[in-house]
Each structure stands twice: as C-alpha cells, then as structure tokens.
Enzyme design. Structure first.
Site: not given
Length: 587
Positions: A71, A133-134, A183, A495
């Site tokens: 993502e 969940f999630q 959803k 760096m």
C-alpha cells in the site's frame, strides 16, 4: 422516476437520476465524474465491495487500476502521478494494516503539498469501535497529516464527500485527504444522484482575498531599490505553474534565482541567472548569494531548516518579500517586510504587469559579476576520469543521455547529487523533500509513467533506499512500465555514514549495507525485469546509455566509490556561509 440498476456503464451520461446502485458503485461514478482515469491500490476484505466496482469500471473502459505490491507503494505512485501532472492522485487500501501502510505516503504528500484522495475500506458500521478484525481508527491516526477526512456512514453522502474531497485536496495549498468507507456502506443500495465538480463548496471554506495593490507596489519598490536581490523559489511555484512568471520577473530585473529541493525545475538551471539549489547541500554560490543579498524574494517557499541552516544567520542583511498561498507560512520562521498571500502565479503576474508598465530597471550588474566570480571560484565538484566510478559522474551521464527525462529519486546522498547535477524542466523533478521518505522513488516513478506513458522516466535510487519498496519491481513487470531504476550503489546508507564520519567520530553503527546485499540484477530478473550491472568506468562510458535505451523496465546497478561524501554541506547549527567540503578553485 427511480431507475434500478446494479451498474453504471460508460454510456451513463444520459441516465435519469436518482439511480438505484450500491455505495461502491456510487464511489466509482463520483470518481469518474471528477475525471479520475488511474487508481493505485491493493485489495483486502473491507474494501472488496469497492474492488468489485473497480472491476466493472475497468471493464467499462474508463479506468485503469494498478495493483501495487504494498500500500505504501500505492500512495507514492499516486503522489508521483499528482506531481507530474498537477492533477489529484488517487489510491485505495483496505482497513487495518492496509490503511496504516498508507500513512507514510500520506505524510509525504502532506509535507510536500501534493493533492491526493486516499480511499480506505473500514469494518462494517456495527463493528466500528469493537476492535473487530482488521479495524483501526485510520480517521484518527491520520488527522495530523491530512487537510481533511471523512468516515462515510451513509452511502447517500458519497457523492457529496467525493466532491468536497477533490475540492479541498486541490484548492489553496494542495494536500492529501482521506475517505474511510465501511464495508456495509459500500454494499448498501440507495438512490444515487450525481454531484458535479465544484457544485458543493465545503462549509467554512474561505478563498484568499484579492491581492492588495499596495502590497504589489511596495514589493516593486523594494525590488527597484535593491542592488543585490535574490529570488528564492520553492515548490509552491511548481504547484501554481508559475515558471513563466518567475522567468519573466528574473529577466525583467536581472535577478539571480535559487531554488529549494521542491522548487527545482521552476527555472532553467542552464540560464546565467540560475545559481542552483541552496541549503544544506546546495551550491556554494547559492549559499553565498543568500548570505549577502539585500533583498530576498521568497516565492512559494517556507524557510525550511534544511534551506536556512542557522535561522538567524539566513539572509541576515536582507529585506524579505514573501509570496505564498498559505497564510500560516507567512512570518512563521522569518519576519517579512512585504507579505502577499495569494496564488503565486497570480501575484507574480501582477508584479510583472506593473513592472512592465513602469519600465523601471534594477541595477544588478555588480551583483551578477560577484555571483559569477563565486561560480567560477567555487564550482560543483568535477569527478576525475580515473579509478572507481564516482557517483557524481553517474548523474552527469544521466544528464547527458536523458536531458528531458522525468526524474524521481529516493532519499539520501544520491538524491542530493541528483539535485546538484541534474537540470530539470517544471514537474520533471519528483523527490520527497519535507519528509525525506526512503523508498519513495520507484513507486513515484510508476505514478509518473502511468500518467505519461510516452515520456522517459528514470528513478535515481540508493542501494539502501531502494530496498524499502523493491517489491514494486513486480508492478513494473506486470504492467510493462518502461522505467529505468538507476541504483547508485556504495553499499552504505550513504548519508547516515557521512554524518557518522563527520559528527560521530567514524562510529559506523548499523549503516553498512554490504553484508546481506542482494544481487540486484538477479533480483530484478526474478521479477521479470531486465537487470544491468555497471561496475567499471568503461562500462559507464559504453554500456550505460544502452541500458537507459533498453525497451522495457530495467534495473541498472552502478557500483560506485564507497567513501564519497556529498559536498558542499552546511553542518547542523551553522550558517549557510559556513559550508564544508566545497571546491575552492584557483582559476
């Protein structure tokens, strides 16, 4: 009359509304209305209703969806799309870890004022707040790094939210916005009515007022009185498309121009008036110029710490004109003498118009002669033509072989060398400046190529940075994105190593990347991407151009001198004039 349908087709412009469709289909139609043609994303459970509508949109032929491999890659790709085109970039992610994986990309866009619309799936409405969940509160997590955000709890709000989202993302100082869609909202049918772009102005939105003629006149007066003026131009000039106005102002008054990392490309760096980039790794002559100028004209810039060095020594003798669309930036870090809160292009056009009418010049002859003296005495380092490959010469070859390419970068030494040695047209320099996001370059290049398939696109990366999102080679392979990934490979976090050498008594803690380094060529080829290895100077001279000209996506691993540092450098806490490592030519 209410129509019943489960799909909007590409011939839906003549349909009567309202129309009976799902929230997910309403979202896709609203995006279509806002002329979205490309989306980057990754599916998951909570966003599946929306991805079902994506499938229909692609079949109807108006949308191209790029499935990224992470993502974060999707958010950076949308960012690259936006920076290269000036349009709003769009990316999708699911709930929970999908949404949190977008956070770095959202913050990158916020810091660099890039317009994004980020759509996330969310658990169903009854499950919100139950630690389902999630489930994550992505609305709350991203509040500090977006211009605005919504949790859509009623599908009938979708058209209005999308309209507001595009308006807010692209208006004023651009930036990212977030739309979180549960959803069940995506699955629910309702009577959908289209809302066209600009039909709804968000409550409380205030446009900047008219430009005050007195401020314009005062700015012109300061310019005409000045003998050592300097234009200091940032990313705001790119966002407003003000390159012609900057050029006109510089030429009218013969004012030298320096740019920030974000402003690179707004002024032709081959022009005699250009002094290149200023700041921590800017040119010596730009930093000397800003230290000795008597008038600093800040255009779409925000006096960032990497530009100013020690703030109270930045342009210490100069009066300041600050032109910026964001009133919060004016007088934030530096008190100014004239403030013009406006779209940069509009303000500069007014200054140029009045200056043309008055036709009063500015005597900068002696000032330009002094700057030319600094240019000759303190040029950028010219790498020797012997021994190991110097990283700087790789960038010089890119400049010679691909002068018109769109360039994206990762973050680190290679980024600063690219900024020093490459010369770019407007919107053809794309780099994470404010947040300094390692792993930005490759997915950003995907966004550029998706937007502009016929343009040459090159990503300049470091061997450490590129590993942050190396999985996006799979996206290049899947979609045949003809991008050249050039790795400046010194087997260090470059760096970090330079700072450890300079400020930590050469204690190289966790910065050596040589142990565990992949075979980049084999890794690329395992994804179906052509790989090239350049390890000797004769290869750089003879094979590098062929690699850049290869017809298809390619990774070019260039092994360079390990211990090379990026100079000039302004040490922390020092003024811009107290650089170290700059060339002191006797010629």
């Amino acid at each position: 009359m209410t129509l019943t349908s489960t799909s909007l087709t590409k011939d839906d412009s003549e349909k009567n509304y309202p129309i009976w469709i799902t929230g997910a289909e309403a979202l896709m139609d609203s995006l279509k209305v806002h002329d979205v043609k490309v989306i980057f994303g990754y599916p998951g459970g909570a966003i599946l209703p929306i991805y079902d509508a994506v499938h229909k949109a692609e079949n109807d032929g108006w949308l191209k969806h790029y499935m990224v491999r992470h993502e974060q890659g999707g958010s950076h790709a949308a960012d690259g799309y936006a920076r290269s085109t000036g349009e709003v970039g769009v990316c999708f992610g699911t709930s929970g870890p999908g949404a949190t994986n977008l956070v770095t990309g959202i913050a990158t866009a916020q810091m660099d004022s890039v317009p994004l619309v980020v759509v996330t799936g969310q658990v169903p409405r009854p499950a919100i707040g139950t630690d389902a969940f999630q489930e994550t509160d992505i609305f709350g997590i991203t509040l500090p790094i977006v211009k605005h955000s919504w949790v859509v709890r009623d599908p009938s709000d979708i058209a209005k939210v999308v309209s507001e989202a595009f308006f807010i993302a692209s208006s004023g100082r651009p930036g990212p916005v977030l739309i979180d869609i549960p959803k069940d909202v995506g699955q629910e049918f309702f009577n959908y009515e289209r809302i066209l772009p600009g039909e709804i102005i968000p409550k409380g939105f205030k446009r900047n007022g008219e430009i005050n003629d007195a401020d314009i006149n005062q700015a012109i007066e300061l310019i005409q009185e000045s003998s050592r003026p300097l234009l200091y131009v940032g990313g705001g000039a790119i966002s407003s498309g003000a390159h012609e106005e900057v050029e006109t102002l510089a030429n009218n008054y013969q004012i030298p121009v320096t740019t920030t990392l974000m402003g690179k490309g707004v002024f032709d760096e081959r022009d005699d008036l250009s002094v290149g980039m200023l700041g921590m790794h800017g040119t010596a002559y730009a930093n000397f110029a800003v230290t000795e100028c008597d008038l600093l004209i800040a255009v779409g810039a925000r006096f960032d710490d990497r530009v100013t060095g020690k703030l109270d020594t930045f342009a210490p003798s100069a009066k300041v004109i600050h032109i910026d669309i964001d009133p919060a930036e004016v007088n934030k870090n530096r008190r100014v003498d004239v403030a013009i809160v406006s779209d940069v292009a509009k303000a500069l056009s007014k200054i140029n118009e009045k200056s043309f009418i008055n036709k009063t010049s500015c005597n900068t002859k002696n000032w330009l002669e002094k700057i030319n003296f600094w240019k000759n005495k303190h040029p950028l380092f010219v790498p020797p033509e012997e021994g190991e490959i110097y990283p700087q010469e790789v960038l010089l070859k890119v400049r010679d072989f691909s002068p018109e390419a769109f360039i994206t970068t990762d973050v680190g030494q290679h980024q600063m060398w690219a900024a020093q040695y490459l010369r770019n047209a407007p919107r053809r320099w794309i780099s994470s400046a404010g947040l300094g996001t390692m792993g930005f370059g490759l997915p950003a290049a995907m966004g550029v190529k998706a937007a502009l398939p016929n343009e040459e696109v090159i990503c300049i990366a470091g061997d450490a940075s590129v590993l942050m999102n190396i999985q996006e080679l799979g996206t290049l392979s899947q979609y045949g994105l003809n991008i050249k990934l050039v790795i400046i490979n010194n087997r260090w976090q470059g760096m970090v190593r330079q700072w450890q050498e300079s400020f930590y008594d050469e204690r190289y803690s966790s910065s050596d990347m040589s142990c565990g380094e992949p075979d980049f060529v084999k890794l690329a080829e395992s994804f179906g991407v052509k790989g090239f290895l350049i390890s000797e100077r004769k290869q750089l001279l003879n094979e590098f151009k062929s690699a850049l000209d290869f017809d298809g996506p390619a990774l070019i691993n260039v092994r360079v001198r390990r211990g090379e540092n990026c100079y000039p450098m302004v040490p922390p806490g020092k003024s811009n004039a107290q650089m170290v490592g700059y060339v002191n030519s006797e010629s």
